[in-house]
Scaffold this motif. Sequence first.
Motif, PDB file in Angstrom:
ATOM      1  N   PRO A  35      -2.898   2.607   5.809  1.00 38.17           N
ATOM      2  CA  PRO A  35      -4.326   2.671   6.139  1.00 38.17           C
ATOM      3  C   PRO A  35      -4.964   1.292   6.297  1.00 38.17           C
ATOM      4  O   PRO A  35      -4.851   0.448   5.406  1.00 38.17           O
ATOM      5  N   ASP A  85     -13.371  -0.904   0.724  1.00 42.72           N
ATOM      6  CA  ASP A  85     -12.150  -1.692   0.504  1.00 42.72           C
ATOM      7  C   ASP A  85     -12.485  -3.054  -0.120  1.00 42.72           C
ATOM      8  O   ASP A  85     -11.810  -3.492  -1.060  1.00 42.72           O
ATOM      9  N   ARG A 116      -4.772   7.140   1.439  1.00 39.35           N
ATOM     10  CA  ARG A 116      -5.825   6.738   0.516  1.00 39.35           C
ATOM     11  C   ARG A 116      -5.872   7.741  -0.646  1.00 39.35           C
ATOM     12  O   ARG A 116      -5.363   8.862  -0.517  1.00 39.35           O
ATOM     13  N   ASN A 139     -14.060   1.684   6.530  1.00 39.01           N
ATOM     14  CA  ASN A 139     -14.042   1.668   5.054  1.00 39.01           C
ATOM     15  C   ASN A 139     -14.186   0.252   4.510  1.00 39.01           C
ATOM     16  O   ASN A 139     -13.775  -0.026   3.379  1.00 39.01           O
ATOM     17  N   GLN A 163       0.802  -1.226   0.000  1.00 41.19           N
ATOM     18  CA  GLN A 163       0.000   0.000   0.000  1.00 41.19           C
ATOM     19  C   GLN A 163       0.841   1.286   0.000  1.00 41.19           C
ATOM     20  O   GLN A 163       2.004   1.292   0.372  1.00 41.19           O
ATOM     21  N   ARG A 176     -10.011   5.566  -1.605  1.00 38.97           N
ATOM     22  CA  ARG A 176      -9.660   4.150  -1.757  1.00 38.97           C
ATOM     23  C   ARG A 176      -8.205   3.887  -1.342  1.00 38.97           C
ATOM     24  O   ARG A 176      -7.327   4.722  -1.554  1.00 38.97           O
ATOM     25  N   GLN A 177      -7.976   2.726  -0.762  1.00 34.58           N
ATOM     26  CA  GLN A 177      -6.595   2.315  -0.537  1.00 34.58           C
ATOM     27  C   GLN A 177      -5.924   2.273  -1.901  1.00 34.58           C
ATOM     28  O   GLN A 177      -6.563   1.940  -2.904  1.00 34.58           O
ATOM     29  N   GLN A 178      -4.640   2.594  -1.963  1.00 35.88           N
ATOM     30  CA  GLN A 178      -3.956   2.536  -3.248  1.00 35.88           C
ATOM     31  C   GLN A 178      -2.581   1.901  -3.077  1.00 35.88           C
ATOM     32  O   GLN A 178      -1.997   1.952  -2.007  1.00 35.88           O
ATOM     33  N   SER A 202      -4.973  -6.406   4.645  1.00 32.79           N
ATOM     34  CA  SER A 202      -5.448  -5.173   5.282  1.00 32.79           C
ATOM     35  C   SER A 202      -5.558  -5.414   6.782  1.00 32.79           C
ATOM     36  O   SER A 202      -5.033  -6.412   7.294  1.00 32.79           O
ATOM     37  N   SER A 250      -8.654  -0.909   7.323  1.00 36.41           N
ATOM     38  CA  SER A 250      -9.979  -0.847   6.700  1.00 36.41           C
ATOM     39  C   SER A 250     -11.079  -0.343   7.629  1.00 36.41           C
ATOM     40  O   SER A 250     -12.234  -0.240   7.203  1.00 36.41           O
TER      41      SER A 250
END
Length: 395
Positions: free
Chosen positions: A122, A131, A76, A127, A72, A81-83, A111, A124
């Motif tokens: 980050p 996610d 975000r 989210n 990651q 969004r997680q990226q 996660s 979850s």
Amino acid sequence: MRSLAHTVTLALLRVGLVHSLSAQTPQMGWNSWNTFKTNFDQSTLQTTADLLASTGLKDAGYTYLIMDEGWQDLERDSSGRQQPNLTKLPDGVPGIAKYVHGKGLKLGIYSDAGIYDCGFYPGSYGNEELDAATYASWGVDYLKDDNCGGFYANTESPYTRFAVMRDALKTSGREIFCSLCQWGHQFPWYWADLVGQSYRMSGDITSIYSDTGKDCPVTGCSVLTIIRKMRELSRFQKKGAWADMDMLEIGNGNMTLRQQQTHFSFWAALKSPLIIGADVSKLAADSLSVLKNEEMIAVNQDSEGEAMHYLPELSVEKQSQVWAGALSRGRTVVLVLNEGNVTSAIEVELAKIPGLNAWKLYQVRDVWGVKSVRNIKGVVNVTVEVDETKVLVFS
Ligand SMILES: *[C@@H]1O[C@H](CO)[C@@H](O)[C@H](O)[C@H]1NC(C)=O
Ligand SMILES: *[C@@H]1O[C@H](CO)[C@@H](O)[C@H](O)[C@H]1NC(C)=O
Ligand SMILES: *[C@@H]1O[C@H](CO)[C@@H](O)[C@H](O)[C@H]1NC(C)=O
Ligand SMILES: *[C@@H]1O[C@H](CO)[C@@H](O)[C@H](O)[C@H]1NC(C)=O
């Protein structure tokens, strides 16, 4: 007092919930953590995918390729969004998924049930739906859900946190296997079957063989320490909610071949998930052959899904351990470990092994010795080297 409402809720969940993925046998695969920690990238993953296929590990059953923490970015993206870290994964997660699927493998991601994970990427929390939908849209097949943030925040039980992700995965539109990681805190063997398909039963493993005699609540568990803990937990092992003894250290550190065989024998016969934790490009030939042992893998993937159990009456503390369990087609697997410091002839009385009879004639397969003996009856006399485990299948 444990409230009635809580008990009723659990009972209702037990009746009403059916996991979308059956997980009838323990999952098998590879995970980046034990060797690479967060230092892996696209080329590490692609090389590993290539090698899982070319070494025969994929065909042996190791089908999940799991990216642990480190895939990651710290933030975000603008839509929350997680990226991925695009320096490490220039083609993004869909690029990796495409590559991994192209090799006939499945992709796992990592996660956490807290706001942050263990390394402050980050998590979850809050989210979960976003996610889970993101993973589904990327083509992810497996989630390792950690609990670092949840553990330190300590505001809700891990059960409560994991249940939110379970529901999110269910509605994500893709079958995503859920492997929980909370180091055996808060007795997951009583509730994890409601929220995931496997759960960790101990702190993190390390590539040390010996029994340290110490508890290892979060990290630093040796192979023998984890086996010792399973003496009490094997009775909780069940299909679709596997107690996970953590990722394999075969090929890591300096364990001898016998120690690696012992490690693999116990993980297999206790029905732990089998997740390789070594750098496959550097696996020694003998470690590779341990991981590929077909008969041991068949014990792990046996259709009965029944873990073996410790037999204290046949064992001598710090000298020898005898375990046994049922396999399909009426067979019984017996493990005899020499924990002492000299080669020993260990006599095993068959009448004391559940499932075996004193008067019956058996065929006995010595799995690592690659030989079978017929007409065995009454007592077997097993010569076991230091750190060795004899795996005997009775039929
Ligand atoms: C992203 O990857 C690069 C290359 O490995 C690394 O130097 C950097 O620290 C990573 N960024 C984060 C936020 O982890
Ligand atoms: C093996 O590794 C352990 C842990 O790192 C170390 O204590 C031990 O001395 C090593 N043994 C050998 C023979 O290298
Ligand atoms: C071997 O084990 C025995 C019994 O536990 C012990 O008395 C002895 O000191 C050990 N010997 C060595 C060399 O470790
Ligand atoms: C088992 O083997 C040991 C060593 O070879 C021997 O001393 C012992 O008598 C044997 N026991 C049986 C029951 O055959």
